[in-house]
Scaffold this active site. Structure first.
Site, PDB file in Angstrom:
ATOM      1  N   TYR A   1      -8.253  11.380 -31.110  1.00 39.96           N
ATOM      2  CA  TYR A   1      -7.466  12.594 -30.921  1.00 39.96           C
ATOM      3  C   TYR A   1      -5.997  12.246 -30.687  1.00 39.96           C
ATOM      4  O   TYR A   1      -5.102  12.800 -31.332  1.00 39.96           O
ATOM      5  CB  TYR A   1      -8.019  13.387 -29.735  1.00 39.96           C
ATOM      6  CG  TYR A   1      -7.186  14.576 -29.336  1.00 39.96           C
ATOM      7  CD1 TYR A   1      -7.179  15.743 -30.093  1.00 39.96           C
ATOM      8  CD2 TYR A   1      -6.399  14.552 -28.177  1.00 39.96           C
ATOM      9  CE1 TYR A   1      -6.412  16.842 -29.725  1.00 39.96           C
ATOM     10  CE2 TYR A   1      -5.637  15.647 -27.795  1.00 39.96           C
ATOM     11  CZ  TYR A   1      -5.652  16.788 -28.575  1.00 39.96           C
ATOM     12  OH  TYR A   1      -4.890  17.870 -28.213  1.00 39.96           O
TER      13      TYR A   1
ATOM     14  N   LYS B   1      -2.627  12.880 -33.110  1.00 42.96           N
ATOM     15  CA  LYS B   1      -1.419  13.555 -32.625  1.00 42.96           C
ATOM     16  C   LYS B   1      -0.196  12.654 -32.802  1.00 42.96           C
ATOM     17  O   LYS B   1       0.894  13.119 -33.173  1.00 42.96           O
ATOM     18  CB  LYS B   1      -1.577  13.934 -31.155  1.00 42.96           C
ATOM     19  CG  LYS B   1      -2.558  15.057 -30.889  1.00 42.96           C
ATOM     20  CD  LYS B   1      -2.125  16.362 -31.516  1.00 42.96           C
ATOM     21  CE  LYS B   1      -3.026  17.515 -31.129  1.00 42.96           C
ATOM     22  NZ  LYS B   1      -2.656  18.773 -31.827  1.00 42.96           N
TER      23      LYS B   1
END
Length: 218
Positions: free
Chosen positions: A124, A128
């Site tokens: 994750y 990002k």
């Protein structure tokens, strides 16, 4: 001077709060929202574009003005398909940034996450970090990246785990002091207000705002 703003993700937690703020502020005379389906809102300043995000090039002529706010996002539970997840969290924001640059948009505001790093072992945070990097490489004059920890607010979709975290962080926040302040939770309207305020500052460059910094923006 009155500005034009574009919001992608205006139906979400941050986007909806930001939309309310921009419609109220005299600095903005037009607010364009890029949405999959119409919002139940009517306002003289509001322009709703019902679009297919897979065909963003078709709407290039509408992507101009002062600032574009990318508030798009999803979760693994909402979007279990890996390719679709990456498309929403990476491809759409990067494509919007490119269209914004082409359309002469001076400001780009992107909601990332605390710990974003394209070399991270966490998938994750790695994603990002990749989005941040790819947007920065496009070269928009003013880029603001917001890295909140836990977002606190009422969503249109249910996220039970997030509600639990919010409850915990209401207790923990006062204990996170000094360098740990950036891990505090933050209320959605506070982040949305910071985005609005920073959109009025034309200082060029790339600026990263963690929760502790966001809370100081008045």
């Amino acid at each position: 001077m009155a500005y034009k703003a574009i919001i992608a993700g205006a139906s979400g937690l941050i986007g909806s709060n930001l939309l309310t703020i921009l419609l109220q502020q005299q600095q903005y005379s037009e607010v364009v929202v890029l949405v999959r389906k119409a919002l139940p809102i009517r306002h003289p300043k509001l322009v709703q574009l019902i679009i297919n995000f897979d065909d963003l090039d078709k709407y290039a002529n509408a992507i101009n003005g002062h600032a574009l706010f990318s508030c798009l996002g999803t979760t693994r539970s909402q979007t279990p398909d890996t390719d679709e997840y990456r498309k929403i969290d990476h491809d759409y924001p990067v494509k919007l940034a490119q269209l914004a640059k082409n359309g002469g948009v001076k400001h780009f505001h992107f909601i990332s996450a605390i710990g974003a790093d394209r070399s991270s072992a966490n998938s994750y945070l790695k994603l990002k970090g990749e989005v941040e990097h790819d947007i920065e490489m496009i070269g928009i004059p003013v880029l603001h990246i917001y890295r909140p920890a836990i977002l606190n607010g009422e969503r249109n979709t249910s996220r039970p785990a997030e509600k639990i975290f919010n409850f915990i962080f209401d207790i923990v926040n006062p204990l996170l002091i000094g360098g740990l302040k950036k891990y505090q939770s933050i209320k959605a309207p506070v982040l949305a207000w910071a985005m609005y305020k920073k959109s009025l500052d034309d200082t060029e460059g790339t600026f990263i705002h963690t929760t502790d910094k966001i809370k100081q923006i008045k």
